[in-house]
Design a protein around this motif. Structure first.
Motif, PDB file in Angstrom:
ATOM      1  N   VAL A   1       0.808  -1.223   0.000  1.00 35.97           N
ATOM      2  CA  VAL A   1       0.000   0.000   0.000  1.00 35.97           C
ATOM      3  C   VAL A   1       0.840   1.271   0.000  1.00 35.97           C
ATOM      4  O   VAL A   1       0.318   2.354  -0.255  1.00 35.97           O
ATOM      5  CB  VAL A   1      -1.003   0.037   1.181  1.00 35.97           C
ATOM      6  CG1 VAL A   1      -1.967  -1.122   1.096  1.00 35.97           C
ATOM      7  CG2 VAL A   1      -0.301   0.077   2.512  1.00 35.97           C
ATOM      8  N   TYR A   2       2.130   1.184   0.261  1.00 37.73           N
ATOM      9  CA  TYR A   2       2.982   2.371   0.301  1.00 37.73           C
ATOM     10  C   TYR A   2       2.951   3.173  -0.998  1.00 37.73           C
ATOM     11  O   TYR A   2       2.844   4.393  -0.950  1.00 37.73           O
ATOM     12  CB  TYR A   2       4.420   1.996   0.676  1.00 37.73           C
ATOM     13  CG  TYR A   2       5.341   3.188   0.719  1.00 37.73           C
ATOM     14  CD1 TYR A   2       5.261   4.092   1.765  1.00 37.73           C
ATOM     15  CD2 TYR A   2       6.266   3.424  -0.290  1.00 37.73           C
ATOM     16  CE1 TYR A   2       6.086   5.199   1.813  1.00 37.73           C
ATOM     17  CE2 TYR A   2       7.087   4.527  -0.253  1.00 37.73           C
ATOM     18  CZ  TYR A   2       6.995   5.420   0.798  1.00 37.73           C
ATOM     19  OH  TYR A   2       7.804   6.521   0.829  1.00 37.73           O
ATOM     20  N   PRO A   3       3.048   2.536  -2.171  1.00 40.96           N
ATOM     21  CA  PRO A   3       3.003   3.335  -3.395  1.00 40.96           C
ATOM     22  C   PRO A   3       1.690   4.118  -3.564  1.00 40.96           C
ATOM     23  O   PRO A   3       1.674   5.175  -4.186  1.00 40.96           O
ATOM     24  CB  PRO A   3       3.153   2.299  -4.521  1.00 40.96           C
ATOM     25  CG  PRO A   3       3.799   1.130  -3.884  1.00 40.96           C
ATOM     26  CD  PRO A   3       3.316   1.122  -2.460  1.00 40.96           C
ATOM     27  N   VAL A   4       0.619   3.632  -3.014  1.00 39.40           N
ATOM     28  CA  VAL A   4      -0.682   4.305  -3.154  1.00 39.40           C
ATOM     29  C   VAL A   4      -0.804   5.466  -2.172  1.00 39.40           C
ATOM     30  O   VAL A   4      -1.220   6.564  -2.537  1.00 39.40           O
ATOM     31  CB  VAL A   4      -1.837   3.299  -2.931  1.00 39.40           C
ATOM     32  CG1 VAL A   4      -3.181   3.995  -2.975  1.00 39.40           C
ATOM     33  CG2 VAL A   4      -1.764   2.174  -3.950  1.00 39.40           C
ATOM     34  N   PHE A   5      -0.430   5.241  -0.911  1.00 37.53           N
ATOM     35  CA  PHE A   5      -0.640   6.248   0.128  1.00 37.53           C
ATOM     36  C   PHE A   5       0.603   7.059   0.451  1.00 37.53           C
ATOM     37  O   PHE A   5       0.502   8.179   0.943  1.00 37.53           O
ATOM     38  CB  PHE A   5      -1.165   5.595   1.411  1.00 37.53           C
ATOM     39  CG  PHE A   5      -2.523   4.993   1.235  1.00 37.53           C
ATOM     40  CD1 PHE A   5      -3.654   5.794   1.202  1.00 37.53           C
ATOM     41  CD2 PHE A   5      -2.675   3.633   1.082  1.00 37.53           C
ATOM     42  CE1 PHE A   5      -4.910   5.241   1.037  1.00 37.53           C
ATOM     43  CE2 PHE A   5      -3.921   3.069   0.913  1.00 37.53           C
ATOM     44  CZ  PHE A   5      -5.046   3.878   0.888  1.00 37.53           C
ATOM     45  N   GLY A   6       1.770   6.487   0.236  1.00 35.80           N
ATOM     46  CA  GLY A   6       3.009   7.202   0.503  1.00 35.80           C
ATOM     47  C   GLY A   6       3.225   7.472   1.979  1.00 35.80           C
ATOM     48  O   GLY A   6       2.598   6.873   2.845  1.00 35.80           O
TER      49      GLY A   6
END
Length: 179
Positions: free
Chosen positions: A52-57
């Motif tokens: 999920v990091y690439p989506v929410f940063g």
């Protein structure tokens, strides 16, 4: 309207994820050591975060690193203790009890920082405290009145083998299989 609906969706999703993780962790900790279950859960959680990091940063800072590290260490300790308890005690009592108790920490922290609850919040706290007291009166299924199962006496399989806090099942030394 959208913000309140989003809050409900995020809250319900979070409850399902945490509830499912606690249930599966409790089941797994009856078959292997709680520390191993916690380590596996940490790896799975880290993989989920990487997805999920690439989506929410996120934003890196010393403060975020401190609070994240503190949260990770205390969270790992708490989950290890929860899984150890679930391995030796009745899940139907321990899960709701730990949920209520774990809600007290952020609530107390928020109140100490100056946040205030509305009347419904205080009623909810009262109901939760009454629930904790009532859970103490519930007799765990499978235990007779006055009988306890704790760390000193591991859970036993119907055929007499010890199960729970061990990575393997150990034969009962009191039981003779030569009949």
């Amino acid at each position: 309207m959208f913000a309140s609906a989003l809050t409900v969706v995020v809250g319900v999703t979070s409850a399902l994820i945490f509830g499912g993780a606690d249930f599966l962790g409790g089941i797994a900790s009856r078959r292997m050591a709680a520390v191993r279950v916690t380590a596996i859960a940490a790896v799975v959680g880290a993989l989920g975060l990487l997805l999920v990091y690439p989506v929410f940063g996120g934003v890196w800072s010393a403060e975020a690193l401190f609070w994240g590290g503190l949260s990770g260490v205390t969270g790992a300790l708490a989950i290890s203790l929860l899984y150890a308890c679930l391995a030796i005690g009745p899940m139907s009592i321990l899960s709701p009890l730990t949920a209520v108790v774990s809600a007290i920490v952020p609530l107390t922290f928020g109140l100490l920082r100056g946040e205030r609850l509305g009347p419904v919040g205080y009623v909810a706290i009262g109901i939760a405290l009454v629930a904790v007291v009532l859970v103490g009166f519930v007799n765990a299924r499978g235990l007779r009145e006055g009988e306890e199962r704790g760390a000193a006496e591991p859970a036993r399989h119907p055929d007499g083998r010890r199960v729970g806090r061990h990575d393997r099942r150990v034969p009962d030394p009191d039981r003779s299989d030569s009949g």
